[in-house]
Enzyme design. Structure first.
Site, PDB file in Angstrom:
ATOM      1  N   ASP A   1       0.856  -1.186   0.000  1.00  0.00           N
ATOM      2  CA  ASP A   1       0.000   0.000   0.000  1.00  0.00           C
ATOM      3  C   ASP A   1       0.893   1.237   0.000  1.00  0.00           C
ATOM      4  OD1 ASP A   1      -1.518   2.196   1.779  1.00  0.00           O
ATOM      5  OD2 ASP A   1      -2.989   0.962   0.746  1.00  0.00           O
ATOM      6  N   LEU A   2       0.633   2.190  -0.920  1.00  0.00           N
ATOM      7  CA  LEU A   2       1.430   3.413  -0.967  1.00  0.00           C
ATOM      8  C   LEU A   2       1.055   4.313   0.204  1.00  0.00           C
ATOM      9  CD1 LEU A   2       1.301   4.238  -4.792  1.00  0.00           C
ATOM     10  CD2 LEU A   2       3.065   3.015  -3.532  1.00  0.00           C
TER      11      LEU A   2
ATOM     12  N   ASP B   1      -4.440   2.368  -4.605  1.00  0.00           N
ATOM     13  CA  ASP B   1      -2.979   2.254  -4.527  1.00  0.00           C
ATOM     14  C   ASP B   1      -2.567   0.953  -3.852  1.00  0.00           C
ATOM     15  OD1 ASP B   1      -4.090   3.132  -2.114  1.00  0.00           O
ATOM     16  OD2 ASP B   1      -2.205   4.008  -1.448  1.00  0.00           O
TER      17      ASP B   1
END
Length: 861
Positions: free
Chosen positions: A468-469, A511
């Protein structure tokens, strides 16, 4: 007048000849000339010429051809013999044949011996396969000669009255005897009848068929035809009627017609209609050919073959017919269009060369196997086209059988499905792959994960990573979603560069990414891979000329055992990702069994929120005191939760869990309602009086909901309590993350009568701009500074600055964490009079808070 009519008849006959010959020869252009009445073979009567040309010919070409042809025959003697000329073959120096439009032509004189009655010229202006070998026209010409010859002779006859007196009786009798002999000796029923439809002569076969003769009296042919040949009666009688307008009768024939003898019996016959001279008048002949069963079957077979050929030539599918050994005997035009093979190239085993990547023996065995079981075979194959791209076809094969049910051959039908396959592939790609990155999507990822876990017992360890960004939302909000999409695409490329080709990468949405690793021999290789992924994302991005640095959090779960369920490893990877984020982001974290406690926490929270009447939720109240007078200024509501399995859980833990899992709104509605009930009770007992306030803490997540303020105001209105009894406490974080929505919610709440306090001031950004923008009434100085003001000079300076800032902005001040008299006195000396802390009171249960209010009321009186 009679002469003019005969001349017109001649022209009609010639026009019919030209049309017929042009049609059977498929000529592009035809021209007919009638030689003058004196049979002069060296002139052409231009006034009576007939020109036939299809609409496709341009007018200038048609006019030029007509001019050249007529000029040519004006200047040249009529040739007695026909000839054929083709520019591609013959080298003839001739003025007419140098016409640029003519590719080939046929010159046809119509006559007898040296007598030429008419000339027909057939012209092709575009050499084609049907014009290279023109059809033989001689049989048709022989029949036409007689018609023209008879018409020419009539031109010299005197008026009708004189003709009857000068007839050659012996010649007419001879013709009559010949005709009657022909009728008598033919086995087919025949009639001779006049233009009034009266039967003049019939043979024995006709009398036997209809059980009648002249003595008994024949009905008129009109009645006879209507009764016995109802299916063709109208057309037959119409042909006879046309004779009176055209002056001639074209031979007519109807095949396989039903002839009705009586209501119980009918037969199938062929009908022939012709004109004939009989008893010195123009009459008609009708001959009936009775069909035998053999001839009917033959005709049915021929008709079936014609229908088969006609249908297969127009249907939009390829058709092949083979024998039982797959030797092709027929292919239609669509097969030629599909493959570029003509019928000759497809014969025998030639058609098999057009099937791509195929073992012919396997296909043939599969067809035979299917035919023997279900009488048909269905499949899909790829055809190799000699002229265009290859194409896919659906193939259907049916068997042909003899009377012993033995296979004698096969009929293949094939339909182009290339477009459908392309569309299907596109749909499959859309269903399985993410349109932005080209990676697998969530649906396809689940299938891949199931397959990877099934390989574990035999092929080694499998691992799942969730990525996950960190703070990706800021990019979308500040730079726009199109920049966010470019960042996602770049991250996908970087992930591909650090994993193996056999590893599966998926974009789960937004994301979030997932990576499946299979066939790993040891767990020790996983951490370096995860580190590479984090480092790859850390590299600077340059998007549309803007440089940026991102980080990511990664959760890792490992499958080393048999029968690991996809749901289990997904949950473990998700828990590991949560721990990586909670630990500060920009790192990876492996799943540990202890993470399950957090999951249990969420499960218990959810259960209690679904059954609030029996839940472990409660609240306590910590008094806010006027330090100098020790008056009670109000209470701050503090939430509590305990669980039979987990024990007492800190508010910092369970409030955060509810916020991150979308449960905080339901809890706040419950808490607000319980507090309202308690406050209404104190007001009714006159225990709570103005300016005392009850403080409620608002969640960051709540303030980001567009309709949050409206829902709070509606609740207080419904419970009929004035919002001026309450103070709502918020933190700087809520305002910083989304100042527009949070600011609008706070403004509405303040306008409704609530007081607004900024909680934990000094621990966040402490922005002067925020203080100016937020609709505040109070600032609460965080206890971490208050507790150290007597021991830490820096803490003392910060608190003094906050107090000064509050006074300058005309905001009320509340000091949290006051636990001793020295701290209290120092705060009073600096002008901060409202305190909260253990020096005065610890948080109280509702009953204890009620007793404190009662004591305070008594002391005041």
């Amino acid at each position: 007048m009679k002469l003019q009519q005969i001349t017109k008849s001649n022209n009609d006959i010639l026009e019919h000849c030209v049309e017929k010959l042009a049609r059977i020869n498929q000529s592009d252009y035809a021209l007919g000339f009638l030689v003058d009445d004196e049979l002069n073979t060296h002139n052409v009567n231009l006034e009576s010429r007939v020109v036939i040309a299809p609409d496709m010919l341009f007018e200038p070409i048609k006019n030029q051809l007509t001019k050249d042809l007529t000029d040519y025959f004006m200047d040249k003697d009529c040739m007695v013999t026909p000839y054929f000329y083709d520019k591609a073959i013959d080298q003839v120096d001739d003025g007419l044949l140098s016409n640029k439009y003519i590719d080939n032509l046929r010159y046809i004189p119509i006559g007898e011996s040296e007598n030429i009655y008419a000339i027909i010229v057939l012209v092709n202006i575009a050499l084609s396969f049907h014009s290279q070998k023109l059809i033989d026209v001689n049989p048709f010409l022989l029949a036409t000669i007689t018609l023209l010859k008879n018409q020419k002779k009539r031109l010299t006859l005197p008026p009708c009255g004189l003709v009857e007196n000068k007839l050659n009786t012996s010649s007419d009798n001879q013709s009559k005897l010949i005709l009657e002999s022909l009728l008598t000796n033919t086995f087919h029923p025949a009639f001779i009848f006049n233009d009034e439809f009266k039967v003049l002569k019939s043979n024995l076969a006709a009398q036997s068929l209809f059980n009648s003769n002249l003595e008994r009296g024949w009905p008129s042919i009109e009645k006879l035809v209507n009764r016995t040949l109802p299916s063709i009666a109208f057309r037959l009688l119409t042909v006879i009627t046309k004779f009176f307008f055209l002056g001639h009768l074209e031979k007519q024939q109807w095949s396989n017609v039903k002839l009705v003898l009586n209501e119980h019996q009918s037969i199938h016959v062929d009908i022939h209609l012709f004109d004939v001279n009989y008893l010195n008048s123009h009459c008609f002949g009708l001959m009936i050919n009775e069909k035998t069963e053999v001839s009917i079957n033959q005709e049915i077979y021929n008709a079936s073959v014609q229908r088969f050929n006609a249908l297969t030539s127009v249907v939009p599918m390829a058709i092949l017919q083979t024998d039982k050994n797959f030797n092709c005997s027929y292919s239609n035009q669509t097969w030629a269009k599909y493959t570029g093979q003509n019928e000759e190239q497809s014969l025998e085993q030639g058609w098999l060369s057009s099937i791509n990547n195929l073992n012919a023996n396997e296909l043939q065995l599969e067809i035979i196997r299917s035919i023997s079981h279900s009488n048909n075979y269905k499949g899909e194959i790829e055809l190799v086209s000699l002229v265009e791209r290859n194409l896919w076809v659906s193939i259907n094969v049916v068997g042909l059988f003899n009377d012993r049910f033995e296979v004698t051959g096969f009929i293949f039908t094939m339909m182009d499905i290339s477009a459908e396959r392309t569309h299907s592939k596109k749909l499959q790609k859309m269903a399985n792959y993410d349109h932005l990155t080209g990676l697998s999507n969530r649906a396809f990822f689940t299938d891949r994960l199931t397959f990877a876990l099934a390989r574990v017992p035999r092929h080694g360890i499998s691992a799942l990573m969730f990525l996950d960004l960190d703070r990706f939302k800021n990019i979308n909000d500040t730079l726009g979603h199109h920049v966010g999409d470019l960042v996602i695409q770049e991250v996908a490329k970087r992930l591909k560069s650090v994993v193996r080709d056999e590893d599966s990468i998926a974009r789960l949405g937004g994301d979030e990414f997932a990576i499946i690793f299979t066939d790993l021999m040891t767990e020790s290789v996983i951490a370096p891979i995860a580190n590479k992924i984090v480092s790859a994302v850390n590299l600077p991005f340059k998007i549309e000329g803007k440089s940026m640095v991102l980080s990511c959090s990664v959760g890792v779960a490992i499958a080393t055992e048999h029968n690991v369920q996809p749901s289990d490893i997904l949950r473990k990877a998700d828990l590991a990702l949560y721990e990586a984020k909670d630990a500060g982001r920009n790192q990876f974290c492996f799943y540990e069994a202890g993470f399950e406690k957090d999951l249990s926490l969420l499960n218990y929270l959810t259960t209690d929120l679904n059954n609030l009447t029996q839940s472990g939720f409660s609240f306590v109240l910590q008094p806010l005191m006027q330090a100098q007078t020790k008056n009670i200024m109000g209470f701050e509501v503090l939430a509590r939760w305990s669980n039979a399995e987990l024990g007492v859980i800190s508010p910092d833990i369970f409030i955060l869990a509810m916020e991150e899992n979308g449960l905080i709104q339901a809890f706040s509605e419950w808490l607000f309602y319980q507090v309202i009930v308690q406050v209404k009770s104190w007001i009714e007992q006159d225990l709570l009086v103005h300016p005392q306030k009850i403080s409620l803490n608002l969640s960051v997540k709540q303030l980001h909901l567009v309709e949050f303020s409206d829902s709070v105001i509606a609740l207080f209105k419904k419970e009929k309590i004035d919002p001026s009894w309450f103070t709502l406490e918020v933190t700087e974080t809520a305002f910083i993350q989304d100042p527009t929505i949070a600011g609008e919610n706070l403004r509405k709440l303040k306008e409704a009568g609530f007081l607004i306090a900024l909680d934990d001031f000094g621990t966040g950004y402490s922005s002067l701009g925020l203080l100016r923008q937020m609709p505040l009434n109070y600032i609460k100085i965080d206890k971490s500074f208050v507790m150290d003001i007597l021991r830490d000079n820096e803490a003392e300076k910060i608190v003094l600055a906050i107090i000064g800032l509050g006074k300058m902005l005309e905001l009320g001040l509340v000091a949290e964490g006051v636990e001793d008299i020295e701290t209290k006195d120092w705060l009073i000396e600096q002008g901060c009079l409202c305190h909260q802390g253990y020096y005065f009171h610890k948080p109280l249960a509702q009953s204890n808070a009620c007793e404190l209010l009662k004591q305070y009321k008594v002391s005041k009186h």
